[in-house]
Design a protein around this motif. Sequence first.
Motif, PDB file in Angstrom:
ATOM      1  N   VAL A 294      25.144 -87.053 -13.583  1.00  0.00           N
ATOM      2  CA  VAL A 294      23.952 -87.353 -14.392  1.00  0.00           C
ATOM      3  C   VAL A 294      23.484 -86.024 -14.951  1.00  0.00           C
ATOM      4  CG1 VAL A 294      21.615 -88.279 -14.376  1.00  0.00           C
ATOM      5  CG2 VAL A 294      23.381 -89.327 -12.939  1.00  0.00           C
ATOM      6  N   MET A 295      23.882 -85.760 -16.201  1.00  0.00           N
ATOM      7  CA  MET A 295      23.652 -84.450 -16.807  1.00  0.00           C
ATOM      8  C   MET A 295      22.253 -84.348 -17.413  1.00  0.00           C
ATOM      9  SD  MET A 295      26.292 -82.614 -16.283  1.00  0.00           S
ATOM     10  CE  MET A 295      25.724 -81.280 -17.320  1.00  0.00           C
ATOM     11  N   HIS A 296      21.724 -83.140 -17.335  1.00  0.00           N
ATOM     12  CA  HIS A 296      20.441 -82.849 -17.953  1.00  0.00           C
ATOM     13  C   HIS A 296      20.573 -81.520 -18.684  1.00  0.00           C
ATOM     14  CE1 HIS A 296      16.146 -83.280 -18.511  1.00  0.00           C
ATOM     15  NE2 HIS A 296      15.993 -82.016 -18.189  1.00  0.00           N
ATOM     16  N   GLN A 297      19.667 -81.259 -19.633  1.00  0.00           N
ATOM     17  CA  GLN A 297      19.693 -80.000 -20.378  1.00  0.00           C
ATOM     18  C   GLN A 297      18.307 -79.356 -20.295  1.00  0.00           C
ATOM     19  OE1 GLN A 297      21.302 -81.995 -23.958  1.00  0.00           O
ATOM     20  NE2 GLN A 297      22.819 -80.341 -23.939  1.00  0.00           N
ATOM     21  N   MET A 298      18.141 -78.611 -19.260  1.00  0.00           N
ATOM     22  CA  MET A 298      16.851 -78.001 -18.986  1.00  0.00           C
ATOM     23  C   MET A 298      16.373 -77.107 -20.130  1.00  0.00           C
ATOM     24  SD  MET A 298      15.782 -75.542 -15.733  1.00  0.00           S
ATOM     25  CE  MET A 298      17.130 -76.217 -14.811  1.00  0.00           C
ATOM     26  N   ILE A 299      17.295 -76.330 -20.676  1.00  0.00           N
ATOM     27  CA  ILE A 299      16.919 -75.350 -21.702  1.00  0.00           C
ATOM     28  C   ILE A 299      16.436 -76.031 -22.981  1.00  0.00           C
ATOM     29  CG2 ILE A 299      17.869 -73.568 -23.227  1.00  0.00           C
ATOM     30  CD1 ILE A 299      19.527 -72.590 -20.941  1.00  0.00           C
ATOM     31  N   ARG A 300      16.911 -77.269 -23.271  1.00  0.00           N
ATOM     32  CA  ARG A 300      16.563 -77.947 -24.522  1.00  0.00           C
ATOM     33  C   ARG A 300      15.256 -78.728 -24.441  1.00  0.00           C
ATOM     34  NH1 ARG A 300      22.194 -80.039 -27.291  1.00  0.00           N
ATOM     35  NH2 ARG A 300      23.321 -78.072 -27.101  1.00  0.00           N
ATOM     36  N   SER A 301      14.708 -78.871 -23.236  1.00  0.00           N
ATOM     37  CA  SER A 301      13.460 -79.631 -23.106  1.00  0.00           C
ATOM     38  C   SER A 301      12.290 -78.673 -22.978  1.00  0.00           C
ATOM     39  CB  SER A 301      13.531 -80.547 -21.875  1.00  0.00           C
ATOM     40  OG  SER A 301      13.765 -79.782 -20.709  1.00  0.00           O
ATOM     41  N   PRO A 302      11.158 -78.985 -23.623  1.00  0.00           N
ATOM     42  CA  PRO A 302       9.989 -78.094 -23.550  1.00  0.00           C
ATOM     43  C   PRO A 302       9.536 -77.915 -22.097  1.00  0.00           C
ATOM     44  CG  PRO A 302       9.694 -79.785 -25.243  1.00  0.00           C
ATOM     45  CD  PRO A 302      10.896 -80.184 -24.448  1.00  0.00           C
ATOM     46  N   LYS A 303       9.238 -76.670 -21.778  1.00  0.00           N
ATOM     47  CA  LYS A 303       8.871 -76.385 -20.390  1.00  0.00           C
ATOM     48  C   LYS A 303       8.002 -75.136 -20.342  1.00  0.00           C
ATOM     49  CE  LYS A 303      12.277 -76.993 -17.633  1.00  0.00           C
ATOM     50  NZ  LYS A 303      11.963 -78.367 -17.206  1.00  0.00           N
ATOM     51  N   GLN A 304       6.908 -75.209 -19.594  1.00  0.00           N
ATOM     52  CA  GLN A 304       6.069 -74.044 -19.347  1.00  0.00           C
ATOM     53  C   GLN A 304       6.287 -73.579 -17.909  1.00  0.00           C
ATOM     54  OE1 GLN A 304       1.964 -74.836 -20.150  1.00  0.00           O
ATOM     55  NE2 GLN A 304       2.227 -74.923 -22.369  1.00  0.00           N
TER      56      GLN A 304
END
Length: 974
Positions: A294-304
Motif C-alpha cells: 500500500v504505497m504512499h507519497q509523503m513528499i507529494r502531500s502537503p505537510k507541516q
Amino acid sequence: MSSFLEIIARDLKKKHGDHLSELCLVVPTRRAKYFLQDILAQVYQKTIWAPEIVSIQDFVRSWSGQQFPEIMPLVFELYQVYQKRMAGDSFYEKESFDQFYSWGEMLVKDFDELDKYCVNAEELFTNVKDLKEIDLFFTLQDDNLTSIRDFWRTIRGRDEGPTEVQQKFLRIWEVLFDIYEDFRSSLRGRNMAYDGMAYRRLAHHLESEAYPFAYREIVFIGFNALSKAEERIMEALLKMGKGRVYWDVDDTYLNPDPADLNRKEPQGLVLGPEPGKFIREYYQKWRNLEVELVMHQMIRSPKQIHITGVPLQIGQAQYLGNLLRQDPPKVEDYRQTALVLADEHLLFPVLYALPEQIQNLNITMGYPLRQTHMFDLLQAIMSLIQYRRADKKGELSFAHQDVLKVLNNPYIKADFHHKSEQYQKSIRKKNLVYISSDTRKDWELPPILDKIFSPPPFPSDQSGPVGPFVQYFREIIEMLMADAQHKKKHLEAEYIFQFYKEFNRLEEVLERYQPQLSPRGFARLFREVLQKVRIPFEGEPLTGVQLMGFLETRVLDFEKIYILACNEGNLPDTSTGNSFIPYNLRKGFGLPTYEEKDAIYAYHFYRLLQRAEEVHLVYNTVVNDSGGAKEVSRFIRQIREYFEAPPNMHLVEKAISTPAGEVHPIRIDIPADEQTRNILLQKYQEAPVNGDKVGYLSATAINTWLACRLNFYFRYVAQIKEEEEVEESMDARTLGTILHNSLEFLHTPFIDKALEDQDFDAMVKQYPAHLQAAFREENLGPDLQGKNYLLGDVISRLAKDIIKQDKQGEKFRIRSLEDDQTYLYTLETKGYNIRINGSIDRLDQMTDSGVYRILDYKTGKVDLPDGKKPIEDILELCFEKGKYKQAVQGLLYAWLFYKQNPTEAAAVGFYPARKLKSGIQYLREGLPIPEDWLVAFEKALKEVIPRILEEPYTQTEDDQKCRTCPYKRICNRG
C-alpha cells in the motif's frame, strides 16, 4: 486522506464482499484490532458477520491450545530443570532460587528468542574447542561464520588460553542445550509453552502438514519486522494460497519510479536503508505471491513539520499544553489527534499540563505501580525485614532508615502525623541507628504499624518456607485496602487493589512451587513482579484525543501528531535487554541486535508521519551523560536534511530557551536593622533571664562572619538549626567531638599533676575505656561496626599519637580542660558591651619555664600565618581577607587568657590530626604571644564587633566556601 486501515477495509470489501466472516485478520497489536473493527463498520454501513480480528500473538496462541504462563512460573520451571541437570556436576555450586532468578529470567527470554528465530540450538550451544571445527559444524553464510569465528577466537584466547571467567562461561555453555531441551520437554509434558515454542511449532506444522484453520484466508495487515518463525508462517500460508499480506510503505524510503506509481518493485532510497529494510527483503522473496504494497507519497502531500527544542521534561509537557491551549482540536477531530510520548516518564507531566479544553482523552499508557506511595511503603517494609536484627531473646531491632521511611510514608502519616513526627525527631535526637523493641514499647502505634513491626520469625540470612512471610504481607495489604475503602479514597483503593491482584498471583506461584527463599530473594521476586505492573486508565479506545507510547502507534494514522522526547535513546530506543548469548553469536545465528531495533524504530517513525498533515516533534535540549536526555534524535537530523527542499513540505524549527538571568541563583543580601541587632544584643549583651545560660560571642561566630556574613545571619540571627540526621557513619565533626571528649575524659584525673613517663603509659592503657564513654555520649554506643569501627580505630590512633608527642616533649602540668567559664570577658566598644568567651581544649604549664601553653585539637586542616610578620599584617589578613581562622581563634584565646592572667606568658599551639608526626603547630613558632600583639588584637576586635552588628548580611564571593555550608540550598548554591 484515507488511512492505511481504511484502504485495507475497502480492498477487503472489494475482494470478499459480505463474506468477511470467512477471514481471519491478523494485526500487530490488540489496539489495532479495535480501530480496524470500527473502520470496517464505517466502510460497510450495514450489518454483516464480522471477521476474526486478532493480534499475531493471540493468533498463534489460540492455535496451539497450550497454556502460556507469565515469566515468573517459567523461571521456576527452568530452575527445577537446571537443578536436575546440574546435580552431581563437580563444577556446579548449588544456587538458591534467589541467586538463580535474575539470570534464569534472562535464559527464558533467550530460549523464547531462539525459537521465534528458529535457531538451531544444538549448533548455537556447541562448545568449539578448535577454530577449525567451525567450518565443519556450522552450515551458515560466510558473513555469519565470520562473526562466530570472531567470538570463539576471543573466548578461547590465542596462546594463553581462556581465563578463569571464560572457563566458567564455557562450562555453563556446554550444558545449555541439554537444559534447553529438558525445559521444553518439561513444559510440553504439562501442556505449557512460552510464545517462541508455539511460533516455531506452528511454522513447522504449516510447512509439513495440512492447513489447520477453518478460515478461507488469513490476512496479515501492517507488519514490518518479522521473526523467522513469523516469516515462515506467512510464507507457508502464502504458498498454500491461504494467506495475504498488506504492507504500508512510502516511496520516501522505497522510492518506486515516479513515472509508474503502480510499479511495486523498489528502485532506490531517499532516507537511507533503515526504514524499508525488512519490507524490501520480504517483498523480493514473495513478490509473486499474494502480497500488496500500500504505497504512499509523503513528499507529494502537503505537510507541516514543526521541530522544537525545549529544556527538560516539564518544559516539553508545558510546551505541549500551550500548543493545545492556543489551537485546541475540535471535538470531531479528537480521534485524528495523537499525543505520542517516546519517554513514558512524561505521562504525568503531560496530564497536568493539558488544557481544560481537551474534554476527552484516551490514555493507552498505564500508570506504573512502582511510582505509587504504596510501592514505596512495601519496599520499605521489605527492607525493614531484610536488614532487621534479633538479640538472643529474639527481640527485633530495625534499621533507622527503614523505620523512618515507614513512618514518613503518606499512607501511614495521614492519620498518624503528630506521633510520626514526634518519633522521627526522637530517633534523630538520640541518634538511634537501630530501633529496638524497648524503644518501640514506648510508642503509641496504630494497628497497621503494630502489624508492620511484628513480622513472622524468618531467618534474615537463610532460605526457608515463605508461607508466613506471604501471609504477613497479605494482611498488611488488606488492612490498607480496608482503610482506603472506609475513607472512600477511590484512587488509592484502586492502586491497592492492583497490588492485591498481583500479590495473589505471586502467592499462587509460591504455593505451587514451594521455593526456599531468603527475605532478599522474596524481596527480589516481589519487586520484579510489581515494578512491571501498570494501572490501566479506563476509557473508550475510539474516542478522544489519543495519548500513547511510540510503539502503540503501529498501523494507526492521525492527521495531527505531537511527538515528545525526540532524543537519541528514545527515538530510537537504544536500551538493550540482557542476554546470555554474546553479540557476535547473536549476529552469526540471525538473532536480533541493536541494528534491527534501530531499523524497526525508523520504519514506525516515518510510517507515522506518512499521512499526517501537521507534525510537532519536540526534543529535550538539556543534554547530559548522567541518565538525562541525549542529543537530538537522528530522525530529526534526517528530516532537516531530506524534507527541507520538497515544495509541499513546510519545515519550521525553533528552540525555546530559558533566559540566562533566570537560571542563575538570585543573590541574597539581608540588611542589618534594629530587629537583627536586638537579637544579637539580647544574646551577647543583655543579662540572662530565669537561669538561662550566659550567651557570648565566640571565635567560631567571628570566623563565620568573616567567611560569610549570610551564613552568620542564618546561624546566629535567624537561628536556623541544621536538620538532625541519624549518624550511622560518623562525619568529620562527630569524629572531632569524640576525639576531644575522649581526651578530656582521659586527662581529667591528671590535672595539676607533674606528668611522668609512667603517667603517659597509663593513659595509653586507659584510653579505650574513655573512647567508649565518648561514643556513648554521642549516642553511637560502644559496639561499633563497619565504617564506624574503622573510624573508631582512627580516633584511637590519633589519641595515642598525641599521648606519644606529649611524652616526648618538654615536661608540663595540665592546668585546665575545656574550660569555658574562666575566660568570660565583656568588651566595651562604640556603646556596646559584648560578652566574649572561648573554650580552651587544654591549658598546660611548662615545668621548667613556667610558660603557659594554650592547645587546641584540630581534625581539619591547620593554616597559620608566618609568625615573623608584623601583627598588623596578620590581622589584616584575618579580619579583612577572611584568612587564617585558626589564628583568629588562637589570638582570641591568648587575649582572653591575658585578661584573666595579665602577668603570665602564654604560647598558642594546635595539634593537627592530619600531620601529628610533625608535632604541635604553633602561632608565632612556639614563642609566647607578646602583649603588643594582644593590644593590637583587642583594637581589631573593637572595630569588627560593631560591623557584625551593623553591616548587611551578604553572601561570600568565594563559592568554594559554600561546598560544606549547611545553608547552601537556601541560597541556591547547593
